[in-house]
Design a protein around this motif. Structure first.
Motif, PDB file in Angstrom:
ATOM      1  N   GLY A 207      13.272  22.385   7.239  1.00 38.13           N
ATOM      2  CA  GLY A 207      12.168  23.143   6.899  1.00 38.13           C
ATOM      3  C   GLY A 207      11.439  23.027   5.058  1.00 38.13           C
ATOM      4  N   THR A 208      12.580  23.279   4.643  1.00 40.01           N
ATOM      5  CA  THR A 208      11.175  23.276   2.729  1.00 40.01           C
ATOM      6  C   THR A 208      10.843  21.342   2.886  1.00 40.01           C
ATOM      7  N   LEU A 209      11.555  20.346   2.660  1.00 35.72           N
ATOM      8  CA  LEU A 209      11.390  19.606   3.531  1.00 35.72           C
ATOM      9  C   LEU A 209      10.713  18.681   3.402  1.00 35.72           C
ATOM     10  N   ILE A 210      10.088  19.228   5.204  1.00 38.64           N
ATOM     11  CA  ILE A 210       8.758  18.882   5.492  1.00 38.64           C
ATOM     12  C   ILE A 210       7.374  19.860   5.286  1.00 38.64           C
ATOM     13  N   LEU A 211       7.482  20.574   4.732  1.00 38.60           N
ATOM     14  CA  LEU A 211       6.994  22.300   3.884  1.00 38.60           C
ATOM     15  C   LEU A 211       5.991  21.553   2.885  1.00 38.60           C
ATOM     16  N   ILE A 212       7.248  20.714   1.304  1.00 37.30           N
ATOM     17  CA  ILE A 212       6.821  19.806   0.846  1.00 37.30           C
ATOM     18  C   ILE A 212       6.323  18.511   0.795  1.00 37.30           C
ATOM     19  N   ALA A 213       6.840  17.802   1.493  1.00 40.39           N
ATOM     20  CA  ALA A 213       6.017  16.432   2.434  1.00 40.39           C
ATOM     21  C   ALA A 213       4.804  17.273   2.415  1.00 40.39           C
ATOM     22  N   GLY A 214       4.879  17.826   3.518  1.00 39.66           N
ATOM     23  CA  GLY A 214       3.201  17.721   3.677  1.00 39.66           C
ATOM     24  C   GLY A 214       2.432  17.933   2.994  1.00 39.66           C
ATOM     25  N   TYR A 215       2.819  19.448   2.303  1.00 40.06           N
ATOM     26  CA  TYR A 215       1.753  19.526   0.686  1.00 40.06           C
ATOM     27  C   TYR A 215       1.943  18.663  -0.156  1.00 40.06           C
ATOM     28  N   ALA A 216       2.260  17.623  -0.705  1.00 42.11           N
ATOM     29  CA  ALA A 216       2.347  15.962  -1.429  1.00 42.11           C
ATOM     30  C   ALA A 216       1.388  15.345  -0.769  1.00 42.11           C
ATOM     31  N   MET A 217       1.277  15.010   0.693  1.00 38.07           N
ATOM     32  CA  MET A 217       0.534  14.561   1.717  1.00 38.07           C
ATOM     33  C   MET A 217      -0.866  14.870   1.343  1.00 38.07           C
ATOM     34  N   ARG A 218      -0.922  16.191   1.520  1.00 37.51           N
ATOM     35  CA  ARG A 218      -1.649  16.625   1.288  1.00 37.51           C
ATOM     36  C   ARG A 218      -3.400  16.860   0.600  1.00 37.51           C
ATOM     37  N   THR A 219      -2.681  16.927  -0.788  1.00 36.68           N
ATOM     38  CA  THR A 219      -2.964  17.120  -2.283  1.00 36.68           C
ATOM     39  C   THR A 219      -2.954  15.878  -2.759  1.00 36.68           C
ATOM     40  N   TRP A 220      -2.248  14.609  -2.238  1.00 38.57           N
ATOM     41  CA  TRP A 220      -2.162  13.533  -2.663  1.00 38.57           C
ATOM     42  C   TRP A 220      -4.066  13.165  -3.812  1.00 38.57           C
ATOM     43  N   PRO A 221      -3.136  12.407  -4.473  1.00 42.81           N
ATOM     44  CA  PRO A 221      -4.282  11.838  -5.834  1.00 42.81           C
ATOM     45  C   PRO A 221      -5.542  11.150  -5.032  1.00 42.81           C
ATOM     46  N   ALA A 222      -5.294  10.441  -3.707  1.00 42.12           N
ATOM     47  CA  ALA A 222      -6.619  10.094  -3.032  1.00 42.12           C
ATOM     48  C   ALA A 222      -7.172  10.700  -2.358  1.00 42.12           C
ATOM     49  N   THR A 223      -6.876  11.738  -1.624  1.00 40.14           N
ATOM     50  CA  THR A 223      -7.352  12.914  -1.365  1.00 40.14           C
ATOM     51  C   THR A 223      -8.820  13.083  -1.909  1.00 40.14           C
ATOM     52  N   GLN A 224      -8.493  13.434  -3.209  1.00 36.74           N
ATOM     53  CA  GLN A 224      -9.423  13.431  -4.026  1.00 36.74           C
ATOM     54  C   GLN A 224     -10.640  12.536  -4.105  1.00 36.74           C
ATOM     55  N   ASN A 225     -10.764  11.733  -4.111  1.00 35.99           N
ATOM     56  CA  ASN A 225     -11.194  11.061  -4.503  1.00 35.99           C
ATOM     57  C   ASN A 225     -12.202  10.164  -3.549  1.00 35.99           C
ATOM     58  N   MET A 226     -13.308  11.238  -3.693  1.00 37.94           N
ATOM     59  CA  MET A 226     -14.724  11.117  -2.782  1.00 37.94           C
ATOM     60  C   MET A 226     -15.679  12.169  -3.045  1.00 37.94           C
ATOM     61  N   PRO A 227     -16.234  10.794  -3.715  1.00 42.37           N
ATOM     62  CA  PRO A 227     -17.631  11.367  -4.489  1.00 42.37           C
ATOM     63  C   PRO A 227     -18.580  11.942  -2.974  1.00 42.37           C
ATOM     64  N   LEU A 228     -19.488  12.686  -4.528  1.00 42.86           N
ATOM     65  CA  LEU A 228     -20.861  13.961  -3.744  1.00 42.86           C
ATOM     66  C   LEU A 228     -21.392  12.647  -3.048  1.00 42.86           C
ATOM     67  N   PRO A 229     -21.972  13.504  -1.784  1.00 41.12           N
ATOM     68  CA  PRO A 229     -22.749  12.761  -0.845  1.00 41.12           C
ATOM     69  C   PRO A 229     -23.615  12.157  -1.617  1.00 41.12           C
ATOM     70  N   ARG A 230     -24.256  10.783  -0.911  1.00 43.53           N
ATOM     71  CA  ARG A 230     -25.804  10.432  -1.592  1.00 43.53           C
ATOM     72  C   ARG A 230     -26.446  10.857  -1.215  1.00 43.53           C
ATOM     73  N   THR A 231     -26.450  11.384   0.622  1.00 40.62           N
ATOM     74  CA  THR A 231     -27.651  11.500   0.533  1.00 40.62           C
ATOM     75  C   THR A 231     -28.040  13.053   0.547  1.00 40.62           C
ATOM     76  N   PRO A 232     -29.714  12.630  -0.319  1.00 42.59           N
ATOM     77  CA  PRO A 232     -30.345  13.844  -0.293  1.00 42.59           C
ATOM     78  C   PRO A 232     -30.869  13.997   0.828  1.00 42.59           C
ATOM     79  N   PHE A 233     -30.909  16.561   0.200  1.00 44.31           N
ATOM     80  CA  PHE A 233     -30.432  17.575   1.379  1.00 44.31           C
ATOM     81  C   PHE A 233     -32.711  17.667   0.747  1.00 44.31           C
ATOM     82  N   VAL A 234     -32.954  18.765   2.135  1.00 43.43           N
ATOM     83  CA  VAL A 234     -34.155  19.673   1.144  1.00 43.43           C
ATOM     84  C   VAL A 234     -33.122  21.214   1.107  1.00 43.43           C
ATOM     85  N   ASN A 235     -33.986  21.718   0.663  1.00 40.51           N
ATOM     86  CA  ASN A 235     -33.161  23.245  -0.128  1.00 40.51           C
ATOM     87  C   ASN A 235     -34.592  24.102   0.912  1.00 40.51           C
TER      88      ASN A 235
END
Length: 481
Positions: A315-343
C-alpha cells in the motif's frame, strides 16, 4: 472475522473518498440559456445587464477568397432585459461602418423607440475584419432597456489588435503552425488532477488512496491464508494509526489556523480538526505512524511482523508512486489561460496581466455547496494577504445569477470573472468544483486543490507561492488530492 474486517475496510474507504474528495461537485453545469427568474429586487446597471464577452476571431470561406477572418462579438443579456437591434453600431477608427451580420430579433412595441426588434438572453454578431492598421481600434456601441420600463444610455467599447493578438504588419498569410515541443516521459506519467466516474468527480489522489488500501488488504488476505497469522487485522489497525498520525501531525503543524480568540470560534476551530474534507494530511507522518504501530503490534511474533510489513509495503509503494506522479513537475508546467474574461464590473481581464504577484484562481459556481463554504475563508485570506491576488472565475452561469449571489457574498467586482463557456475548466482539464490553482509571482503553477479549502490548507498553499505573506510554521509533504 473476515466479514467484519471487510465491513471496516469498506467504511474506512468511503470515509477517505468523501474526505479526500472534499465533496467536490461534478462539473455538470446548468445551460447558459436556461431560463431564470426575471423578477429582481434591484435594477441592474447597464454594465451588469448587457455584458460584452471577449471578442474572438474565426475563419470563414467565401466565393472570392478561400478563407477570410471575421470577428465575433457576443453579448450576454440578463433575464428581464433586452438590446435594441437598430442601436448596435460597429465602425473602424476612421468612423466608417463595418459590414456586420446581425440576426433578426423579436418584434416589440417599445415606449422609447416604437416598433423595434430586440434581443433577449444573448446576441452574436459577425463582423468583417479590417485589414489596415489605421482602421484599428474598432468602435462599438449598443443600447438596451429593462422590461420594467427603465432605459439605459448607449454604451461604448473598443476592440484592439492586442485583444485579438493580431499583428497586421508581420503576420504572414500562410504561416506554418509552430510545432509543439516534444513531450517528455514525465508528461505521459503525470496523472490528471481529477477523474470523472459517472456523475461523481473525484480527485485522482483520492482514488490512489482507495487503490492502495484495497491492494494492501488483498495482499494481507493472501498472506494470512498462507501463514495463519492475523495479518488483515494488523494491517487495518496500522492503516487507522497511519491516518490518525497523518491528520494529527497536519493539525499540529497548522494549529494557529484552527484556534482563535473567542470561545465560540475556538470551539469551531476544534471541530474543524475533525473535518477531513479540507484534504489536510501529512504523508510521511502517516507512513511512519503505520510502520511504528506494525512493529509494536508484532514485536513478539516474527511471522506476523513479516506479513504485516509486506502488506503495508504494498500500500505504501502505491501511495508514494501515485503521490509522485500526481505532483510530477510536468503537471505544474501549466501556464495561465490566454483567453480574456469579463469581470463583474463589465471589464475585460487578461490573467497574464497579474504576473509579478502571487495569484490564486478559484473555479466556482453558486449551485456548488463546497464553493459557498470555502468562499468566506478565501475572502478573509484576501484581506489578510494583500500581496496575493485572489481571482474567482464563475463556471457556466449567466451574469444575473452571479450578481445575485454576490449580493450575499461581497467580493471585489474586479476580481470576480464570468466564464459562461467554461473555458477555464477546459484549460486545466478539470471536472469538479471547487478547484483552486496557486501561481507564484513568475506565473508558474505551484499547486492545486480540487475540493473545499479550510484556513489551514489554504495557508499551506499560500506559503508555497508567497512565503513572506504567511506566518505559519513549515509543514512536511502531505497527501494532496
Amino acid at each position: 472475522m473476515r466479514p467484519r474486517l471487510f465491513a471496516s475496510t469498506a467504511l474506512l474507504s468511503a470515509l477517505l473518498l468523501s474526505g479526500a474528495g472534499a465533496w467536490a461537485q461534478p462539473l455538470g453545469l446548468p445551460s447558459l440559456n436556461s431560463q431564470a427568474d426575471s423578477t429582481q429586487g434591484d435594477v441592474l446597471s447597464a454594465e451588469q445587464a448587457f455584458i460584452l464577452l471577449p471578442p474572438a476571431l474565426s475563419a470563414i470561406k467565401t466565393e472570392d477568397k478561400p478563407e477570410e477572418k471575421q470577428l465575433t462579438l457576443h453579448w450576454q443579456i440578463a433575464p428581464g432585459y433586452y438590446l435594441y437591434r437598430d442601436q448596435i453600431r460597429i465602425s473602424d477608427a476612421q468612423g466608417q461602418s463595418l459590414k456586420a451580420e446581425i440576426p433578426q430579433g423579436k418584434t416589440l412595441t417599445d415606449a422609447f423607440f416604437g416598433t423595434v426588434q430586440v434581443f433577449h438572453q444573448q446576441l452574436a454578431v459577425q463582423v468583417a475584419l479590417p485589414t489596415r492598421a489605421e482602421q484599428w481600434p474598432l468602435q462599438l456601441q449598443w443600447q438596451g432597456c429593462a422590461e420594467i420600463g427603465v432605459c439605459y444610455p448607449a454604451q461604448q467599447a473598443s476592440v484592439t489588435t492586442q485583444q485579438l493578438r493580431l499583428n497586421l504588419d508581420t503576420e504572414p498569410e500562410n504561416a506554418a503552425p509552430a510545432s509543439a515541443p516534444p513531450q517528455s516521459a514525465a508528461h505521459w506519467l503525470a496523472l490528471p488532477p481529477s477523474v470523472l466516474l459517472g456523475p461523481i468527480a473525484l480527485p485522482t489522489m483520492a482514488l490512489i488512496v482507495f487503490i492502495a488500501l484495497f491492494a494492501s488488504q488483498w495482499w494481507a488476505r493472501r498472506l494470512q491464508l498462507r501463514s495463519g497469522q492475523p495479518v488483515e487485522s494488523a494491517l487495518l489497525q496500522a492503516t487507522i494509526a497511519g491516518l490518525l498520525g497523518a491528520r494529527l501531525t497536519y493539525v499540529a503543524q497548522w494549529w494557529p489556523e484552527y484556534g482563535s480568540e473567542s470561545t465560540a470560534d475556538h470551539l469551531s476551530g476544534l471541530l474543524r480538526m475533525f473535518d477531513i474534507r479540507d484534504g489536510g494530511w501529512n504523508l510521511w507522518a502517516g507512513v511512519l505512524a503505520a510502520l511504528f504501530w506494525t512493529l509494536w503490534r508484532s514485536r513478539q511474533q516474527a511471522a506476523l511482523r513479516r506479513g504485516s510489513l509486506q502488506a503495508l509495503a504494498v500500500g505504501t509503494l502505491i501511495l508514494i508512486a501515485g503521490y509522485a506522479m500526481r505532483t510530477w513537475p510536468a503537471t505544474q508546467n501549466m501556464p495561465l489561460p490566454r483567453t480574456p474574461f469579463v469581470n463583474a464590473a463589465a471589464q475585460t481581464v487578461d490573467l497574464s496581466s497579474y504576473k509579478g504577484q502571487p495569484l490564486v484562481i478559484n473555479l466556482w459556481a453558486s449551485w456548488c455547496p463546497p464553493c459557498k463554504r470555502e468562499m468566506p475563508v478565501m475572502a478573509q485570506a484576501q484581506k489578510e494577504h494583500p500581496g496575493v491576488r485572489f481571482v474567482w472565475i464563475n463556471q457556466g452561469e449567466d451574469a444575473a445569477k452571479v450578481m445575485r449571489y454576490l449580493q450575499t457574498m461581497p467580493l471585489p467586482a474586479s476580481q470576480v470573472l464570468l466564464d459562461p463557456q467554461q473555458l477555464a475548466s477546459q484549460h486545466w482539464q478539470q471536472r469538479g468544483l471547487p478547484s483552486t490553482y496557486f501561481y507564484d509571482a513568475s506565473g508558474q503553477l505551484q499547486g492545486m486543490r480540487m475540493g473545499e479549502l479550510s484556513r489551514a490548507s489554504l495557508a499551506e498553499h499560500l506559503r508555497g507561492i508567497a512565503p513572506a505573506s504567511t506566518k505559519t510554521r513549515d509543514s512536511g509533504p502531505r497527501i494532496q488530492p
